[in-house]
Write an enzyme that holds these catalytic residues in place. Structure first.
Site, PDB file in Angstrom:
ATOM      1  CG  ASP A   1      -2.363  -0.424  -2.144  1.00 46.15           C
ATOM      2  OD1 ASP A   1      -1.836  -1.464  -1.803  1.00 46.15           O
ATOM      3  OD2 ASP A   1      -1.474   0.591  -2.232  1.00 46.15           O
TER       4      ASP A   1
ATOM      5  CD  GLU B   1      -0.966  -4.662   0.515  1.00 43.40           C
ATOM      6  OE1 GLU B   1      -0.238  -5.317  -0.806  1.00 43.40           O
ATOM      7  OE2 GLU B   1      -0.627  -3.067   0.171  1.00 43.40           O
TER       8      GLU B   1
END
Ligand SMILES: *[C@@H]1O[C@H](CO)[C@@H](O)[C@H](O)[C@H]1NC(C)=O
Ligand SMILES: *[C@@H]1O[C@H](CO)[C@@H](O)[C@H](O)[C@H]1NC(C)=O
Ligand SMILES: *[C@@H]1O[C@H](CO)[C@@H](O)[C@H](O)[C@H]1NC(C)=O
Ligand SMILES: *[C@@H]1O[C@H](CO)[C@@H](O)[C@H](O)[C@H]1NC(C)=O
Ligand SMILES: *[C@@H]1O[C@H](CO)[C@@H](O)[C@H](O)[C@H]1NC(C)=O
Ligand SMILES: CC(=O)N[C@H]1CO[C@H](CO)[C@@H](O)[C@@H]1O
Ligand SMILES: [Ca+2]
Ligand SMILES: [Ca+2]
Length: 580
Positions: free
Chosen positions: A225, A298
């Protein structure tokens, strides 16, 4: 047989063989993101959980998913729905226990679906024991997070001014004062999400230990993330953090977009960190055997930065640096040349030997059916499945779930709650996080409880798995059929790729492979009838047969068209192959 024939045969056989042998499992994978809080509730508390996911794993198999990534399931005060982790080694009680997790992994192996976890390395919860220790300056934890005393306020002697003008992604200063330590800490997201200090080797090691812990429990890799936020610029010799310049994009000084993030985003050290994590998963596989463990990263970063994530000549990096361009660059007004440009841009930028990937949606974006319009649902799912490389879906895209309007009172996303009743709709991510629609019964089959954590979409009576299974031309069945072709056809997996804009509204994609059927996708993204000639695609023969058609098409599987002239309706998409 003449000599030339023999030579050709001699060359062709090994090259096909090598090709088949070099494609690793993940290089043509279909990835499916599950948002655990909204997938399936097993105990009626209105919140999805691990037992619910375990129960539904056969569904993933049914729709041709190779690997699923679960948004965070770790222990968390849920200030940002699990992206604020208080214990990286345990499961959030609402979602279940470590035992439930082990059962999920065991069942996934039986069913034949791989599982990835969401690693949130940028920050922890402020309730994490590491943060508490850092707050109290306990030995070994003093610099686990980014602390700074700030500056005296010349206008108010009891006030301190923050170390820099940096702003959090979720509005307001990225620095929060703690009386206990008489210092500010940095948080690029909520004040409940203090940033780790990646310039501290103990933090780097801690994160690797977390990865190993979960790899040992049997997972197949990680989705990582918010990678661009890992590093901030180092303070200068006097300990001063530089202010970021104004962007000129907005007058709202509390908005993240107020500044240009040259010191807090995409710092060069980030790339090397990703390479180090790759080493962790590669080493784990070397020591423990089994299939390749993979990394998905990401980052909403410029193309040249994303390409570095893949690795360089001496180091491998992310297997799959998420390609968000189907989300960020294209929408319902995009023309065929836009599709062509955006897709070819990625293909042309990729370093040799790397694998493309395409993300249609995720938990931070409006739903694809709402971004592009419901009439393009089939078209986009068909596009995703014929593009080369890895296809990434967010749960609900296969049945055409749409954004759900959420009242201010029902709003729970912190990014929206940090605004007000007038402005929350522009930023709320709740709209795409509502419960999965399984059937037309109570709570759409998601839960048996009287209340769900977000409301159920109003269209659940029509848009749900059970109903869509019954109709041959439902979104679900078109998705499944496209997936089957992708899985079972060598051309979809290994074929060359060519994409052209045939005119303003029609694009064509050709996948071709020696000694195999060529497949063509043709789609009309405009709003009028188009007369099409597929001549610009080299390998198309004149008489072609429909292999799959979107809901907006009057054509059926097996129908025959003349490639040199046929009509496409608005939003009609077809897969074609030469008629035998
Ligand atoms: C001075 O700062 C303190 C701490 O931030 C604040 O509580 C107080 O209201 C401020 N006083 C004035 C006069 O602004
Ligand atoms: C590849 O990246 C590593 C880590 O950032 C760096 O040390 C190395 O010099 C790079 N190699 C090349 C050829 O660029
Ligand atoms: C990168 O990974 C590929 C696939 O596993 C491997 O063949 C290659 O040798 C690796 N490259 C480096 C520089 O480690
Ligand atoms: C939609 O996409 C087109 C290009 O594909 C772009 O020019 C336009 O700005 C986008 N619109 C929105 C609202 O993002
Ligand atoms: C929202 O909640 C407030 C306070 O609970 C209540 O007074 C109000 O009627 C609610 N508004 C709506 C639209 O439900
Ligand atoms: C795009 C984005 O910001 N994704 C995630 C990044 O991390 C924050 C905080 O952990 C999450 O809220 C986002 O979903
Ligand atoms: Ca539950
Ligand atoms: Ca950071």
């Amino acid at each position: 047989m003449n000599l030339i024939g023999v030579v050709f045969l001699g060359l062709a056989v090994p090259s096909i063989f090598v090709n088949a042998a070099t494609k690793d499992w993940w290089e043509t994978a279909s990835i499916y993101q599950i948002y655990p809080r909204s997938f399936k509730d097993s105990n009626g508390d209105g919140i999805g959980d691990l037992k619910g996911i375990t129960e539904m794993l056969p569904y993933l198999k049914e729709i041709g998913v190779d690997v699923t990534w679960l948004s965070p399931i770790f222990k968390s005060p849920m200030a940002d729905f699990g992206y604020d982790i208080s214990d990286f080694f345990d499961i959030q009680p609402e979602y279940g226990t470590l035992q439930d997790f082990d059962n999920l992994i065991a069942r996934a192996k039986e069913v034949g679906v791989k599982v990835l976890l969401d690693l949130v390395p940028n920050h922890s919860s402020d309730e994490n024991e590491w943060f508490i220790k850092s707050l109290n300056k306990e030995q070994g934890y003093e610099s686990f997070y980014v602390w700074h005393p700030g500056y005296p306020d010349p206008k108010n002697s009891t006030n301190r001014l923050p170390p820099s003008n940096w702003i959090s992604e979720f509005r307001f200063s990225a620095w929060t004062w703690r009386e206990e330590r008489q210092e500010f800490y940095l948080h690029q997201f909520l004040y409940k999400q203090p940033d780790f200090n990646y310039r501290n080797p103990a933090v780097v090691q801690q994160m690797k230990d977390i990865m190993t812990f979960w790899l040992k429990r049997g997972i197949d890799g990680f989705r990582i993330d918010a990678v661009p936020h890992l590093f901030e610029v180092e303070p200068d010799r006097d300990g001063v953090y530089p202010d970021e310049p104004l962007s000129g994009e907005t007058d709202d000084p509390n908005s993240y977009n107020y500044l240009k993030h040259i010191y807090t985003f995409d710092q060069p050290e980030t790339i090397d960190m990703v390479y180090q994590w790759r080493q962790v998963v590669d080493d784990f596989q070397k020591q423990n055997g089994g299939d390749t463990r993979i990394l998905l990263t990401e980052a909403y970063s410029p193309l040249n930065v994303l390409m570095q994530y893949y690795g360089n000549a001496t180091m491998n990096g992310s297997h799959i640096p998420f390609n968000f361009h189907l989300i960020t660059e294209l929408n319902e007004t995009s023309k065929a040349p836009d599709f062509e440009r955006v897709i070819n841009e990625w293909m042309n930028a990729m370093p040799a030997g790397r694998t493309a990937n395409w993300v249609l949606g995720n938990h931070d974006q409006r739903r694809v059916a709402s971004r592009y319009g419901v009439e393009k649902i089939d078209l986009l799912n068909m596009l995703l499945m014929i593009l080369p490389g890895v296809a990434v879906n967010y749960n609900g895209e296969e049945i055409g779930m749409t954004d759900v309007w959420i009242s201010w009172n029902d709003t729970v996303d912190p990014e929206a709650c940090n605004t007000d009743p007038e402005h929350y709709e522009a930023v709320s991510r709740d709209v795409a996080r509502t419960p999965f629609q399984w059937d037309d019964g109570t709570d759409a089959g998601f839960s048996t409880g009287s209340h769900t954590w977000l409301p159920i979409g109003l269209n659940y009576k029509q848009v749900n798995v059970e109903t869509e299974r019954k109709y041959v031309r439902s979104y679900l069945n078109t998705y499944k059929r496209a997936k089957e072709l992708r899985h079972n056809t060598k051309t979809f997996q290994d074929g060359d790729f060519k994409m052209v804009a045939i005119n303003e509204n029609v694009f064509g994609i050709e996948r071709s492979l020696q000694n195999q059927d060529t497949f063509v996708m043709v789609a009309n993204v405009g709003s009028r009838l188009e007369r099409v000639n597929l001549g610009s695609l080299e390998n198309s023969l004149d008489v072609m047969e429909v292999v799959l058609s979107s809901d907006k098409s009057p054509r059926r599987i097996g129908d025959v068209i003349r490639a040199s002239e046929f009509i496409l309706l608005p939003n009609e998409a077809l897969y074609l192959r030469p008629k035998a």
